[in-house]
Design an enzyme around this catalytic site. Structure first.
Site, PDB file in Angstrom:
ATOM      1  CE  LYS A  45       2.904  12.084   0.413  1.00  0.00           C
ATOM      2  NZ  LYS A  45       1.563  12.380  -0.135  1.00  0.00           N
ATOM      3  N   GLY A  46       5.342   5.903   1.834  1.00  0.00           N
ATOM      4  CA  GLY A  46       4.855   4.579   2.225  1.00  0.00           C
ATOM      5  C   GLY A  46       5.599   3.932   3.384  1.00  0.00           C
ATOM      6  CD  GLU A 101      10.475   1.818  -0.736  1.00  0.00           C
ATOM      7  OE1 GLU A 101       9.464   1.920  -0.042  1.00  0.00           O
ATOM      8  OE2 GLU A 101      10.576   2.330  -1.865  1.00  0.00           O
ATOM      9  CG  ASP A 102       5.968   1.159   1.238  1.00  0.00           C
ATOM     10  OD1 ASP A 102       6.983   1.392   0.557  1.00  0.00           O
ATOM     11  OD2 ASP A 102       4.840   1.543   0.894  1.00  0.00           O
ATOM     12  CG  ASP A 105       4.674  -3.638  -7.332  1.00  0.00           C
ATOM     13  OD1 ASP A 105       4.680  -4.525  -8.182  1.00  0.00           O
ATOM     14  OD2 ASP A 105       3.644  -3.057  -6.968  1.00  0.00           O
ATOM     15  CG  PHE A 154      -4.320  -2.207  -4.893  1.00  0.00           C
ATOM     16  CD1 PHE A 154      -4.055  -1.658  -6.135  1.00  0.00           C
ATOM     17  CD2 PHE A 154      -4.142  -1.411  -3.762  1.00  0.00           C
ATOM     18  CE1 PHE A 154      -3.648  -0.342  -6.247  1.00  0.00           C
ATOM     19  CE2 PHE A 154      -3.727  -0.102  -3.864  1.00  0.00           C
ATOM     20  CZ  PHE A 154      -3.486   0.440  -5.115  1.00  0.00           C
ATOM     21  CB  VAL A 155      -1.440  -4.697   0.157  1.00  0.00           C
ATOM     22  CG1 VAL A 155      -1.772  -6.176   0.079  1.00  0.00           C
ATOM     23  CG2 VAL A 155      -0.085  -4.420  -0.461  1.00  0.00           C
ATOM     24  NE  ARG A 167       0.255   7.810   1.959  1.00  0.00           N
ATOM     25  CZ  ARG A 167       1.002   7.323   0.979  1.00  0.00           C
ATOM     26  NH1 ARG A 167       1.701   6.230   1.157  1.00  0.00           N
ATOM     27  NH2 ARG A 167       1.064   7.927  -0.192  1.00  0.00           N
TER      28      ARG A 167
HETATM   29  C1  PRP Z   1       5.645   2.671  -3.780  1.00  0.00           C
HETATM   30  C2  PRP Z   1       6.545   2.028  -2.738  1.00  0.00           C
HETATM   31  C3  PRP Z   1       7.868   1.913  -3.438  1.00  0.00           C
HETATM   32  C4  PRP Z   1       7.481   1.734  -4.891  1.00  0.00           C
HETATM   33  C5  PRP Z   1       7.600   0.295  -5.256  1.00  0.00           C
HETATM   34  O1  PRP Z   1       5.788   4.052  -3.682  1.00  0.00           O
HETATM   35  O2  PRP Z   1       6.634   2.798  -1.563  1.00  0.00           O
HETATM   36  O3  PRP Z   1       8.638   3.084  -3.274  1.00  0.00           O
HETATM   37  O4  PRP Z   1       6.134   2.174  -5.035  1.00  0.00           O
HETATM   38  O5  PRP Z   1       7.309   0.113  -6.624  1.00  0.00           O
HETATM   39  P1  PRP Z   1       8.327  -0.531  -7.680  1.00  0.00           P
HETATM   40  O6  PRP Z   1       9.049  -1.655  -7.013  1.00  0.00           O
HETATM   41  O7  PRP Z   1       7.389  -1.006  -8.772  1.00  0.00           O
HETATM   42  O8  PRP Z   1       9.244   0.539  -8.173  1.00  0.00           O
HETATM   43  P2  PRP Z   1       4.765   5.097  -4.344  1.00  0.00           P
HETATM   44  O9  PRP Z   1       5.364   5.603  -5.622  1.00  0.00           O
HETATM   45  O10 PRP Z   1       3.393   4.481  -4.416  1.00  0.00           O
HETATM   46  O11 PRP Z   1       4.790   6.313  -3.298  1.00  0.00           O
HETATM   47  P3  PRP Z   1       4.439   6.380  -1.736  1.00  0.00           P
HETATM   48  O12 PRP Z   1       5.558   5.653  -1.008  1.00  0.00           O
HETATM   49  O13 PRP Z   1       4.431   7.836  -1.428  1.00  0.00           O
HETATM   50  O14 PRP Z   1       3.095   5.715  -1.511  1.00  0.00           O
END
Ligand code: PRP
Length: 183
Positions: A45-46, A101-102, A105, A154-155, A167
């Site tokens: 969803k991000g 992607e948002d 990490d 933590f953002v 969100r």
């Molecule tokens: C977050 C973000 C990426 C992922 C990045 O998604 O949107 O998809 O984590 O992390 P990484 O580089 O350590 O793999 P999340 O699983 O929190 O789901 P969301 O998008 O629904 O918030």
């Protein structure tokens, strides 16, 4: 925008800064894919906010699609194996795919997902991420288009959540440690 101090410690990237960065990135995208067609993929969803803002700046012919993915294991011990909860609606053979992607990490989710999509024989797969946290990287991954390199904080906001909240904030903000200390 002003936020309550007990929830938001500081604003890291303002919505205005995001919009101006997306002008720049999408101008590059429109140039790079000139004469081609694009499939723009939102990773829910991000990425919902950045995807909507990117999409409205794409001037070349494009289709859109959505994926919902989730990492196996807890967020702190991501295994790097991504469970696809909703896959693309159509095949991508011969298509130019731009993943939106948002945040990247550890890089594990995107590394797995991009490898998965490449097995489907697209013409190309590229990645746009609004935020990049290179300090947390565990696998080598470089986005083709990135907005902001950010520190390991933590953002939340502009699509990013803490426990599915925040969100809706227009800016990318640093969450107050008080919020997660309470849980
Ligand atoms: C977050 C973000 C990426 C992922 C990045 O998604 O949107 O998809 O984590 O992390 P990484 O580089 O350590 O793999 P999340 O699983 O929190 O789901 P969301 O998008 O629904 O918030």
């Amino acid at each position: 925008m002003e936020y309550p101090k007990d929830v938001i410690e500081s604003v890291l990237v303002t919505n205005e800064e995001i919009q101006s960065k997306l002008d720049e990135l999408c101008a590059r995208i429109n140039k790079d894919y000139d004469g081609k067609e694009l499939l723009v993929v939102c990773i829910l969803k991000g990425a919902v906010c950045v995807f909507a803002d990117v999409l409205r700046r794409i001037t070349i012919p494009c289709n859109i699609d959505f994926m919902v993915v989730s990492s196996y294991g807890s967020s702190s011990t991501s295994s790097g194996v991504v469970r696809i909860l909703k896959d693309l609606d159509h095949g991508i053979e011969g298509k130019n795919v731009l993943i939106v992607e948002d945040i990247v990490d550890s890089g594990k989710s995107m590394s797995y997902l991009m490898a998965n999509l490449r097995t489907r024989h697209p013409a190309s797969v590229k990645l746009l991420t609004l935020l990049d946290k290179p300090d947390r990287r565990q696998v080598e991954l470089k986005a083709d288009y990135y907005g902001f390199i950010i520190p390991d904080e933590f953002v939340v906001g502009y699509g990013l959540d803490y426990a599915e909240q925040y969100r809706n904030l227009p800016d990318v903000c640093v969450l107050s440690p008080k919020v997660y200390a309470e849980n």
